[in-house]
Design a protein around this motif. Sequence first.
Motif, PDB file in Angstrom:
ATOM      1  N   THR A   1       0.580  -1.368  -0.197  1.00 47.10           N
ATOM      2  CA  THR A   1       0.111   0.278   0.103  1.00 47.10           C
ATOM      3  C   THR A   1       0.675   1.421   0.197  1.00 47.10           C
ATOM      4  O   THR A   1       0.606   2.628  -0.894  1.00 47.10           O
ATOM      5  N   SER A   2       2.311   1.373   0.390  1.00 42.67           N
ATOM      6  CA  SER A   2       2.816   2.775   0.842  1.00 42.67           C
ATOM      7  C   SER A   2       3.692   2.587  -0.683  1.00 42.67           C
ATOM      8  O   SER A   2       3.647   3.692  -0.758  1.00 42.67           O
ATOM      9  N   GLN A   3       3.755   2.061  -1.199  1.00 48.61           N
ATOM     10  CA  GLN A   3       4.296   1.606  -2.876  1.00 48.61           C
ATOM     11  C   GLN A   3       3.366   2.053  -3.979  1.00 48.61           C
ATOM     12  O   GLN A   3       3.916   3.385  -4.320  1.00 48.61           O
ATOM     13  N   TYR A   4       2.215   1.832  -3.303  1.00 50.83           N
ATOM     14  CA  TYR A   4       1.442   2.684  -4.449  1.00 50.83           C
ATOM     15  C   TYR A   4       1.272   4.066  -4.008  1.00 50.83           C
ATOM     16  O   TYR A   4       1.069   4.835  -4.875  1.00 50.83           O
ATOM     17  N   ASN A   5       1.510   3.914  -3.034  1.00 51.05           N
ATOM     18  CA  ASN A   5       1.009   5.796  -2.422  1.00 51.05           C
ATOM     19  C   ASN A   5       2.005   6.603  -2.940  1.00 51.05           C
ATOM     20  O   ASN A   5       1.953   7.521  -3.441  1.00 51.05           O
ATOM     21  N   VAL A   6       3.193   6.040  -3.247  1.00 51.98           N
ATOM     22  CA  VAL A   6       3.847   6.735  -3.367  1.00 51.98           C
ATOM     23  C   VAL A   6       3.841   7.073  -5.055  1.00 51.98           C
ATOM     24  O   VAL A   6       3.800   8.383  -5.654  1.00 51.98           O
TER      25      VAL A   6
ATOM     26  N   LEU B   1      11.235  13.844   0.657  1.00 56.39           N
ATOM     27  CA  LEU B   1      10.408  14.449   1.924  1.00 56.39           C
ATOM     28  C   LEU B   1       9.343  15.323   1.942  1.00 56.39           C
ATOM     29  O   LEU B   1       8.300  14.774   2.414  1.00 56.39           O
ATOM     30  N   GLU B   2       8.704  15.794   0.440  1.00 55.67           N
ATOM     31  CA  GLU B   2       7.940  16.092   0.149  1.00 55.67           C
ATOM     32  C   GLU B   2       7.065  14.670   0.135  1.00 55.67           C
ATOM     33  O   GLU B   2       5.657  14.933   0.071  1.00 55.67           O
TER      34      GLU B   2
ATOM     35  N   ARG C   1       3.711  13.959   2.223  1.00 60.13           N
ATOM     36  CA  ARG C   1       2.101  13.309   1.203  1.00 60.13           C
ATOM     37  C   ARG C   1       1.774  12.104   1.256  1.00 60.13           C
ATOM     38  O   ARG C   1       0.404  12.062   0.995  1.00 60.13           O
ATOM     39  N   MET C   2       1.897  11.540   2.736  1.00 64.62           N
ATOM     40  CA  MET C   2       1.803   9.767   2.194  1.00 64.62           C
ATOM     41  C   MET C   2       0.484   9.925   3.404  1.00 64.62           C
ATOM     42  O   MET C   2       0.562  10.461   3.939  1.00 64.62           O
ATOM     43  N   VAL C   3      -0.745   8.595   2.303  1.00 65.28           N
ATOM     44  CA  VAL C   3      -1.771   8.887   3.299  1.00 65.28           C
ATOM     45  C   VAL C   3      -1.659   8.068   5.145  1.00 65.28           C
ATOM     46  O   VAL C   3      -2.102   8.754   5.642  1.00 65.28           O
ATOM     47  N   GLN C   4      -0.012   6.918   4.680  1.00 71.83           N
ATOM     48  CA  GLN C   4       0.435   6.246   6.257  1.00 71.83           C
ATOM     49  C   GLN C   4       1.502   7.013   6.453  1.00 71.83           C
ATOM     50  O   GLN C   4       2.485   6.899   5.164  1.00 71.83           O
ATOM     51  N   ILE C   5       2.096   7.378   7.273  1.00 71.82           N
ATOM     52  CA  ILE C   5       3.711   7.897   7.696  1.00 71.82           C
ATOM     53  C   ILE C   5       4.006   7.239   7.512  1.00 71.82           C
ATOM     54  O   ILE C   5       3.953   5.399   8.165  1.00 71.82           O
ATOM     55  N   VAL C   6       5.468   6.972   6.809  1.00 70.17           N
ATOM     56  CA  VAL C   6       6.425   5.468   6.924  1.00 70.17           C
ATOM     57  C   VAL C   6       8.101   6.094   7.358  1.00 70.17           C
ATOM     58  O   VAL C   6       8.334   7.191   6.478  1.00 70.17           O
ATOM     59  N   PRO C   7       7.985   6.029   8.180  1.00 68.72           N
ATOM     60  CA  PRO C   7       9.495   6.303   8.504  1.00 68.72           C
ATOM     61  C   PRO C   7      10.354   6.384   7.922  1.00 68.72           C
ATOM     62  O   PRO C   7      11.664   6.990   7.720  1.00 68.72           O
ATOM     63  N   ALA C   8      10.400   5.769   7.078  1.00 70.22           N
ATOM     64  CA  ALA C   8      11.810   5.051   6.055  1.00 70.22           C
ATOM     65  C   ALA C   8      11.496   5.590   4.601  1.00 70.22           C
ATOM     66  O   ALA C   8      11.267   4.043   3.951  1.00 70.22           O
ATOM     67  N   ILE C   9      11.579   6.758   4.135  1.00 70.75           N
ATOM     68  CA  ILE C   9      11.141   6.450   3.289  1.00 70.75           C
ATOM     69  C   ILE C   9      12.029   6.223   1.901  1.00 70.75           C
ATOM     70  O   ILE C   9      11.851   5.859   0.767  1.00 70.75           O
TER      71      ILE C   9
END
Length: 161
Positions: free
Chosen positions: A49-54, A68-69, A73-81
């Motif tokens: 889901t996080s990859q799709y979000n990016v 960083l931007e 903008r992520m729906v769910q905060i990801v600590p290790a972008i």
Amino acid sequence: MTGSRLQRELKKREPFDLLEQEVNLNVLRTSDLLHNRFGRFFREYGLTTSQYNVLRILRGEGRPLPCLEIGERMVQIVPAITGLIDRLEKQDLVCRRRCEEDRRVVYVEITPTAKKLLKRIDKPLLKLHEQLSGGLTRAELKEVNRLMEKIRSGIEENDPE
């Protein structure tokens, strides 16, 4: 067993101590169910889901964005972008380039491969959103949105950070 549906689902013998407690646990339980269902959906396409979000963020913006931007903008905060971007780059779904003016800034760009993948995902994902809405009317959907935004506003106002 009497009580609320959540109380029965959790096999909780006693009522909740506070209505607010029950509401928050209901939101968490619903969020978990949604997260699991979306996770299964995106796995069918080799994504999280996080990859799709990016990818959604990059396609929507239409231009490369700093890491960083994207994180903001992520729906769910990801600590290790950075790790998330690494995995997308290995799949040839994004590419990175350093900013010429400030070498500390790294821009991320969506690839044609990712755009094709997103095009395949679009319609089935919209259908899933409709299915997961629980048969709510448009008025109910708007009310859920309003209430969720109100909860988030309250959290943000009371957040000490």
